[in-house]
Design a protein around this motif. Structure first.
Motif, PDB file in Angstrom:
ATOM      1  N   ALA A  13     -27.745 -84.947  43.717  1.00 57.62           N
ATOM      2  CA  ALA A  13     -27.631 -86.254  43.059  1.00 57.62           C
ATOM      3  C   ALA A  13     -27.351 -87.358  44.080  1.00 57.62           C
ATOM      4  O   ALA A  13     -27.896 -88.460  43.974  1.00 57.62           O
ATOM      5  CB  ALA A  13     -26.544 -86.212  41.998  1.00 57.62           C
ATOM      6  N   TYR A  14     -26.542 -87.060  45.080  1.00 60.24           N
ATOM      7  CA  TYR A  14     -26.240 -88.033  46.134  1.00 60.24           C
ATOM      8  C   TYR A  14     -27.511 -88.395  46.905  1.00 60.24           C
ATOM      9  O   TYR A  14     -27.827 -89.570  47.094  1.00 60.24           O
ATOM     10  CB  TYR A  14     -25.187 -87.458  47.085  1.00 60.24           C
ATOM     11  CG  TYR A  14     -24.851 -88.363  48.239  1.00 60.24           C
ATOM     12  CD1 TYR A  14     -23.874 -89.337  48.122  1.00 60.24           C
ATOM     13  CD2 TYR A  14     -25.506 -88.236  49.463  1.00 60.24           C
ATOM     14  CE1 TYR A  14     -23.567 -90.177  49.185  1.00 60.24           C
ATOM     15  CE2 TYR A  14     -25.212 -89.063  50.527  1.00 60.24           C
ATOM     16  CZ  TYR A  14     -24.242 -90.023  50.386  1.00 60.24           C
ATOM     17  OH  TYR A  14     -23.953 -90.858  51.433  1.00 60.24           O
ATOM     18  N   GLN A  15     -28.245 -87.375  47.345  1.00 56.76           N
ATOM     19  CA  GLN A  15     -29.466 -87.644  48.105  1.00 56.76           C
ATOM     20  C   GLN A  15     -30.492 -88.359  47.240  1.00 56.76           C
ATOM     21  O   GLN A  15     -31.193 -89.255  47.711  1.00 56.76           O
ATOM     22  CB  GLN A  15     -30.056 -86.355  48.679  1.00 56.76           C
ATOM     23  CG  GLN A  15     -31.276 -86.602  49.546  1.00 56.76           C
ATOM     24  CD  GLN A  15     -31.665 -85.390  50.357  1.00 56.76           C
ATOM     25  OE1 GLN A  15     -30.823 -84.781  51.013  1.00 56.76           O
ATOM     26  NE2 GLN A  15     -32.933 -85.045  50.334  1.00 56.76           N
ATOM     27  N   ASP A  57     -20.342 -93.556  51.102  1.00 53.67           N
ATOM     28  CA  ASP A  57     -21.063 -94.114  49.965  1.00 53.67           C
ATOM     29  C   ASP A  57     -22.537 -94.304  50.342  1.00 53.67           C
ATOM     30  O   ASP A  57     -22.900 -94.316  51.511  1.00 53.67           O
ATOM     31  CB  ASP A  57     -20.293 -95.379  49.564  1.00 53.67           C
ATOM     32  CG  ASP A  57     -21.040 -96.638  49.373  1.00 53.67           C
ATOM     33  OD1 ASP A  57     -21.968 -96.920  50.115  1.00 53.67           O
ATOM     34  OD2 ASP A  57     -20.655 -97.356  48.446  1.00 53.67           O
ATOM     35  N   VAL A  58     -23.404 -94.382  49.347  1.00 53.04           N
ATOM     36  CA  VAL A  58     -24.854 -94.414  49.561  1.00 53.04           C
ATOM     37  C   VAL A  58     -25.259 -95.603  50.432  1.00 53.04           C
ATOM     38  O   VAL A  58     -26.107 -95.479  51.313  1.00 53.04           O
ATOM     39  CB  VAL A  58     -25.593 -94.410  48.203  1.00 53.04           C
ATOM     40  CG1 VAL A  58     -27.080 -94.608  48.375  1.00 53.04           C
ATOM     41  CG2 VAL A  58     -25.320 -93.123  47.456  1.00 53.04           C
ATOM     42  N   SER A  59     -24.647 -96.754  50.227  1.00 54.66           N
ATOM     43  CA  SER A  59     -24.958 -97.940  51.046  1.00 54.66           C
ATOM     44  C   SER A  59     -24.615 -97.693  52.510  1.00 54.66           C
ATOM     45  O   SER A  59     -25.365 -98.084  53.409  1.00 54.66           O
ATOM     46  CB  SER A  59     -24.178 -99.162  50.545  1.00 54.66           C
ATOM     47  OG  SER A  59     -24.507 -99.450  49.225  1.00 54.66           O
ATOM     48  N   ASP A  60     -23.466 -97.061  52.741  1.00 56.03           N
ATOM     49  CA  ASP A  60     -23.070 -96.754  54.118  1.00 56.03           C
ATOM     50  C   ASP A  60     -24.009 -95.722  54.743  1.00 56.03           C
ATOM     51  O   ASP A  60     -24.279 -95.766  55.942  1.00 56.03           O
ATOM     52  CB  ASP A  60     -21.638 -96.236  54.160  1.00 56.03           C
ATOM     53  CG  ASP A  60     -20.624 -97.328  53.809  1.00 56.03           C
ATOM     54  OD1 ASP A  60     -20.932 -98.517  54.005  1.00 56.03           O
ATOM     55  OD2 ASP A  60     -19.527 -96.970  53.336  1.00 56.03           O
ATOM     56  N   ALA A  61     -24.518 -94.802  53.940  1.00 55.38           N
ATOM     57  CA  ALA A  61     -25.459 -93.804  54.442  1.00 55.38           C
ATOM     58  C   ALA A  61     -26.745 -94.475  54.913  1.00 55.38           C
ATOM     59  O   ALA A  61     -27.286 -94.132  55.971  1.00 55.38           O
ATOM     60  CB  ALA A  61     -25.756 -92.769  53.366  1.00 55.38           C
ATOM     61  N   ILE A  62     -27.225 -95.436  54.154  1.00 57.35           N
ATOM     62  CA  ILE A  62     -28.437 -96.161  54.547  1.00 57.35           C
ATOM     63  C   ILE A  62     -28.182 -96.933  55.841  1.00 57.35           C
ATOM     64  O   ILE A  62     -29.022 -96.932  56.753  1.00 57.35           O
ATOM     65  CB  ILE A  62     -28.927 -97.063  53.407  1.00 57.35           C
ATOM     66  CG1 ILE A  62     -29.522 -96.176  52.304  1.00 57.35           C
ATOM     67  CG2 ILE A  62     -29.945 -98.096  53.905  1.00 57.35           C
ATOM     68  CD1 ILE A  62     -30.026 -96.880  51.081  1.00 57.35           C
ATOM     69  N   LYS A  63     -27.008 -97.539  55.957  1.00 51.66           N
ATOM     70  CA  LYS A  63     -26.654 -98.255  57.191  1.00 51.66           C
ATOM     71  C   LYS A  63     -26.612 -97.297  58.380  1.00 51.66           C
ATOM     72  O   LYS A  63     -27.043 -97.639  59.484  1.00 51.66           O
ATOM     73  CB  LYS A  63     -25.303 -98.956  57.039  1.00 51.66           C
ATOM     74  CG  LYS A  63     -25.346-100.163  56.140  1.00 51.66           C
ATOM     75  CD  LYS A  63     -23.970-100.764  55.964  1.00 51.66           C
ATOM     76  CE  LYS A  63     -24.008-101.827  54.876  1.00 51.66           C
ATOM     77  NZ  LYS A  63     -22.648-102.254  54.497  1.00 51.66           N
ATOM     78  N   GLU A  64     -26.110 -96.087  58.148  1.00 51.40           N
ATOM     79  CA  GLU A  64     -26.042 -95.093  59.218  1.00 51.40           C
ATOM     80  C   GLU A  64     -27.442 -94.717  59.713  1.00 51.40           C
ATOM     81  O   GLU A  64     -27.678 -94.570  60.909  1.00 51.40           O
ATOM     82  CB  GLU A  64     -25.305 -93.845  58.727  1.00 51.40           C
ATOM     83  CG  GLU A  64     -25.115 -92.806  59.800  1.00 51.40           C
ATOM     84  CD  GLU A  64     -24.328 -91.589  59.329  1.00 51.40           C
ATOM     85  OE1 GLU A  64     -24.694 -90.469  59.755  1.00 51.40           O
ATOM     86  OE2 GLU A  64     -23.361 -91.746  58.560  1.00 51.40           O
ATOM     87  N   ILE A  65     -28.377 -94.585  58.803  1.00 46.08           N
ATOM     88  CA  ILE A  65     -29.756 -94.262  59.187  1.00 46.08           C
ATOM     89  C   ILE A  65     -30.357 -95.420  59.980  1.00 46.08           C
ATOM     90  O   ILE A  65     -31.026 -95.214  60.994  1.00 46.08           O
ATOM     91  CB  ILE A  65     -30.599 -93.917  57.948  1.00 46.08           C
ATOM     92  CG1 ILE A  65     -30.069 -92.618  57.323  1.00 46.08           C
ATOM     93  CG2 ILE A  65     -32.081 -93.773  58.298  1.00 46.08           C
ATOM     94  CD1 ILE A  65     -30.569 -92.346  55.936  1.00 46.08           C
TER      95      ILE A  65
END
Length: 167
Positions: A13-15, A57-65
């Motif tokens: 669900a996270y991905q 959080d999902v927003s931070d994950a996108i920033k990490e990428i």
């Protein structure tokens, strides 16, 4: 293959939410985002079950990428939000139950191939969808499965030959 558990379902669900959010937050095409993610350090960490205990959080994950690869505006074609959600869910589910890395699953089937399978398979149980998809793929190859009916017909012919019903 191992069975999916509650931890695996949360990671799926996270991905899925991450992929879906990429449509709004990323300038690059969906294919570019997915390729970057599936080969990212974040995906490697997700392949390790310990990731579930991170509070990213999902927003931070996108920033990490974006930090890993840099911002990109390459490509313009964006998948539909539901397609992205399903693709993200299927990729993680497949990786989780097979103990294969995100990178290995990505090499097996590309996002544009999964996108073509969204409508016929999105309402199936993920395990059933993955089983059907793997029937279409030959081991170690990346097959164009855009015409599902041809693959199903060919598979049926092989099964008939094996069963001795057809010469």
């Amino acid at each position: 293959m191992k069975k999916i558990d509650s931890l695996g379902l949360r990671m799926c669900a996270y991905q899925a939410a991450l992929f879906q959010m990429s449509k709004k937050s990323e300038e690059c095409s969906s294919k570019i985002f997915i390729r970057r993610f599936m080969n990212s350090e974040l995906a490697k960490r997700m392949d390790n079950v310990g990731f579930a205990f991170e509070s990213l959080d999902v927003s931070d994950a996108i920033k990490e990428i974006e930090e890993q690869y840099g911002a990109s505006s390459y490509g313009v074609n964006k998948f539909d939000g539901e397609e992205l959600y399903w693709i993200g869910y299927i990729y993680r589910y497949w990786s989780y139950i097979s103990d294969k890395s995100s990178k290995q699953i990505y090499k097996l089937i590309k996002p544009e191939q999964l996108r073509k399978l969204y409508y016929p398979y999105h309402s199936m149980d993920p395990l059933q969808a993955i089983e059907r998809i793997t029937e279409e793929l030959e081991p170690g190859t990346n097959v164009d499965i855009s015409d599902i009916s041809k693959g199903v017909i060919a598979l049926r012919k092989v099964r008939r030959r094996v069963a001795g019903k057809q010469p």
